[in-house]
Design a protein around this motif. Structure first.
Motif, PDB file in Angstrom:
ATOM      1  N   ALA A  65     -20.642 -53.395 -50.128  1.00  0.00           N
ATOM      2  CA  ALA A  65     -19.220 -53.398 -50.503  1.00  0.00           C
ATOM      3  C   ALA A  65     -18.992 -52.596 -51.788  1.00  0.00           C
ATOM      4  CB  ALA A  65     -18.726 -54.824 -50.678  1.00  0.00           C
ATOM      5  N   SER A  66     -19.861 -52.829 -52.777  1.00  0.00           N
ATOM      6  CA  SER A  66     -19.694 -52.108 -54.038  1.00  0.00           C
ATOM      7  C   SER A  66     -19.985 -50.617 -53.866  1.00  0.00           C
ATOM      8  CB  SER A  66     -20.615 -52.709 -55.108  1.00  0.00           C
ATOM      9  OG  SER A  66     -21.973 -52.625 -54.691  1.00  0.00           O
ATOM     10  N   PHE A  67     -20.978 -50.287 -53.033  1.00  0.00           N
ATOM     11  CA  PHE A  67     -21.283 -48.884 -52.763  1.00  0.00           C
ATOM     12  C   PHE A  67     -20.101 -48.188 -52.066  1.00  0.00           C
ATOM     13  CE2 PHE A  67     -23.029 -45.536 -50.012  1.00  0.00           C
ATOM     14  CZ  PHE A  67     -23.634 -44.739 -50.969  1.00  0.00           C
ATOM     15  N   SER A  68     -19.455 -48.928 -51.162  1.00  0.00           N
ATOM     16  CA  SER A  68     -18.276 -48.383 -50.467  1.00  0.00           C
ATOM     17  C   SER A  68     -17.156 -48.092 -51.451  1.00  0.00           C
ATOM     18  CB  SER A  68     -17.795 -49.364 -49.401  1.00  0.00           C
ATOM     19  OG  SER A  68     -18.801 -49.580 -48.427  1.00  0.00           O
ATOM     20  N   GLN A 118     -17.244 -45.463 -63.225  1.00  0.00           N
ATOM     21  CA  GLN A 118     -18.412 -45.936 -62.493  1.00  0.00           C
ATOM     22  C   GLN A 118     -19.407 -46.648 -63.416  1.00  0.00           C
ATOM     23  OE1 GLN A 118     -18.237 -45.887 -59.184  1.00  0.00           O
ATOM     24  NE2 GLN A 118     -16.238 -44.953 -59.698  1.00  0.00           N
ATOM     25  N   LEU A 119     -19.534 -46.108 -64.653  1.00  0.00           N
ATOM     26  CA  LEU A 119     -20.426 -46.775 -65.611  1.00  0.00           C
ATOM     27  C   LEU A 119     -19.921 -48.176 -65.943  1.00  0.00           C
ATOM     28  CD1 LEU A 119     -21.338 -43.899 -68.115  1.00  0.00           C
ATOM     29  CD2 LEU A 119     -22.789 -44.929 -66.346  1.00  0.00           C
ATOM     30  N   GLU A 120     -18.613 -48.303 -66.142  1.00  0.00           N
ATOM     31  CA  GLU A 120     -18.040 -49.625 -66.426  1.00  0.00           C
ATOM     32  C   GLU A 120     -18.234 -50.573 -65.256  1.00  0.00           C
ATOM     33  OE1 GLU A 120     -14.014 -48.763 -67.354  1.00  0.00           O
ATOM     34  OE2 GLU A 120     -14.435 -48.054 -69.415  1.00  0.00           O
ATOM     35  N   MET A 121     -18.138 -50.057 -64.038  1.00  0.00           N
ATOM     36  CA  MET A 121     -18.335 -50.914 -62.867  1.00  0.00           C
ATOM     37  C   MET A 121     -19.790 -51.363 -62.751  1.00  0.00           C
ATOM     38  SD  MET A 121     -17.666 -50.020 -58.847  1.00  0.00           S
ATOM     39  CE  MET A 121     -15.924 -49.748 -59.126  1.00  0.00           C
ATOM     40  N   THR A 165     -20.873 -54.387 -64.837  1.00  0.00           N
ATOM     41  CA  THR A 165     -20.439 -55.723 -64.377  1.00  0.00           C
ATOM     42  C   THR A 165     -21.123 -56.136 -63.085  1.00  0.00           C
ATOM     43  OG1 THR A 165     -18.569 -54.749 -63.165  1.00  0.00           O
ATOM     44  CG2 THR A 165     -18.193 -55.397 -65.449  1.00  0.00           C
ATOM     45  N   MET A 166     -21.901 -55.244 -62.487  1.00  0.00           N
ATOM     46  CA  MET A 166     -22.529 -55.537 -61.194  1.00  0.00           C
ATOM     47  C   MET A 166     -23.918 -56.133 -61.409  1.00  0.00           C
ATOM     48  SD  MET A 166     -21.435 -52.062 -59.137  1.00  0.00           S
ATOM     49  CE  MET A 166     -22.668 -52.402 -57.880  1.00  0.00           C
ATOM     50  N   GLN A 167     -24.234 -57.164 -60.649  1.00  0.00           N
ATOM     51  CA  GLN A 167     -25.556 -57.756 -60.685  1.00  0.00           C
ATOM     52  C   GLN A 167     -26.510 -56.995 -59.759  1.00  0.00           C
ATOM     53  OE1 GLN A 167     -26.400 -60.221 -62.736  1.00  0.00           O
ATOM     54  NE2 GLN A 167     -24.299 -60.340 -63.543  1.00  0.00           N
ATOM     55  N   THR A 168     -26.011 -56.742 -58.561  1.00  0.00           N
ATOM     56  CA  THR A 168     -26.798 -55.982 -57.579  1.00  0.00           C
ATOM     57  C   THR A 168     -25.878 -54.986 -56.875  1.00  0.00           C
ATOM     58  OG1 THR A 168     -26.388 -57.663 -55.876  1.00  0.00           O
ATOM     59  CG2 THR A 168     -28.426 -57.868 -57.161  1.00  0.00           C
TER      60      THR A 168
END
Length: 356
Positions: free
Chosen positions: A74-77, A61-64, A67-70
């Motif tokens: 979708a990303s929360f799912s 989750q930290l690695e994800m 790379t996430m801007q916001t």
């Protein structure tokens, strides 16, 4: 009054009928204490596996997040989906084993009883009066006392464990993290074992109480035992009539054989035994009919009507009547005595033939 009191132990038939209805006894506390103990042992043994699963999820989750801007829906799912998978993988072995243990412990107590009657809907359960009786029944009171006792014991054990840990809490600040974790783990498991041992005593007492209560409910009145005996064995009066009818039919068949006899031995009216001996068919003299008193007179009358020879021999008539059943052959130990009788029959018939 005594007839209506349930003082008799349940019969095997009553027990079988109750099992068919799904009525048996078991202690849920026995299941709970075994599941509790094995659950904590599994967690203790699989702590490394659980740690690795949660660690991989956390790092992933930290690695994800890097790379996430916001944070989007979708990303929360995706995060929630991976969390569910991690929890599922972590808990699956433990849950599976505990479900199997609960099934086995319940099955051992109920002898793996499976009945649809227990889960069938019953309208009498909607009766409010019956519900109130169940609430204030002895079983409900016992369950309430047992629950209060268990909660009180858990609180006391947890409180004493926490107090012991708090006394050395300042020293834990100067101790390595892994040693603190190991210390806490040992104390938690010690607390679990203590709780389990106490609950095991309660579970054992509950098991014996459930068996006692079950046996008490199964008890029958003397009249119920008699009624069940009548259902299984039949009404004694009806059975007596059936036996009487069977005797009458047997006697009727026996009487039809009297005309085939070569001789009837009598004493003189109390006993009568009809005997046949055909050297080509019979290995030994055969008893075709026998009777006492009234039946003996009927055998004699029927023999006379069919020209059967009649020999009066009190000892022999009694011996034949008491020792040999109808349609049985004369035993070897009586051959000599009966041979003399058959010789008399042969000579008598020969004389009658010569005269004619």
């Amino acid at each position: 009054m005594a007839q209506s009191e349930k003082t008799e132990k349940a019969t095997p038939k009553k027990r079988r009928d109750e099992r068919k209805k799904g009525n048996t006894y078991q202690s849920r506390d026995v299941v709970s204490v075994v599941v509790l103990l094995i659950g904590f042992v599994l967690v203790n043994q699989l702590v490394t596996f659980i740690y690795i699963q949660l660690k991989e999820f956390y790092i992933g989750q930290l690695e994800m997040v890097e790379t996430m801007q916001t944070l989007t829906i979708a990303s929360f799912s995706i995060i929630m989906k991976e969390l569910v998978i991690a929890i599922f993988i972590t808990a699956l072995p433990i849950v599976t084993i505990l479900m199997l243990v609960a099934f086995i412990m319940s099955g051992v107590q109920t002898k793996f009883l499976i009945s649809g009657e227990a889960i069938r809907f019953k309208f009498n359960k909607l009766n409010p009066i019956s519900g109130i009786k169940r609430i204030f029944s002895l079983r409900s009171i016992v369950e309430l006392i047992k629950s209060i006792l268990k909660v009180t014991l858990i609180i006391v054990i947890i409180y004493s464990t926490v107090i012991d840990i708090m006394t050395i809490a300042p020293d834990m600040l100067n101790t390595a993290l892994d040693e603190n974790i190991r210390f806490l783990r040992q104390n938690v498991m010690s607390m679990v074992y203590t709780v389990t041992m106490i609950f095991a005593v309660i579970a054992a007492a509950d098991f014996f109480y459930q068996r006692y209560d079950y046996e008490k409910k199964l008890k029958m009145t003397k009249q119920e035992v008699k009624d069940e005996y009548k259902q299984i064995e039949g009404d004694p009066q009806i059975k007596g009539k059936i036996r009487q009818k069977q005797r009458q039919m047997s006697q009727a068949r026996m009487m039809t054989q009297v005309p085939q006899a070569d001789v009837i031995v009598r004493n003189p009216t109390h006993f009568a035994v009809a005997i046949r001996y055909d050297a080509q068919k019979d290995p030994a003299p055969l008893v075709l009919a026998k009777g006492q008193d009234y039946l003996a007179l009927k055998i004699i009358e029927l023999g006379e009507a069919n020209d059967v020879l009649i020999k009066e021999d009190k000892p022999l008539a009694q011996m034949l009547y008491k020792t040999i059943e109808v349609n049985d052959y004369i035993p070897p130990e009586m051959y000599q005595i009966v041979a003399e009788l058959m010789a008399w029959v042969y000579n008598t018939k020969k004389k009658e033939f010569d005269i004619s």
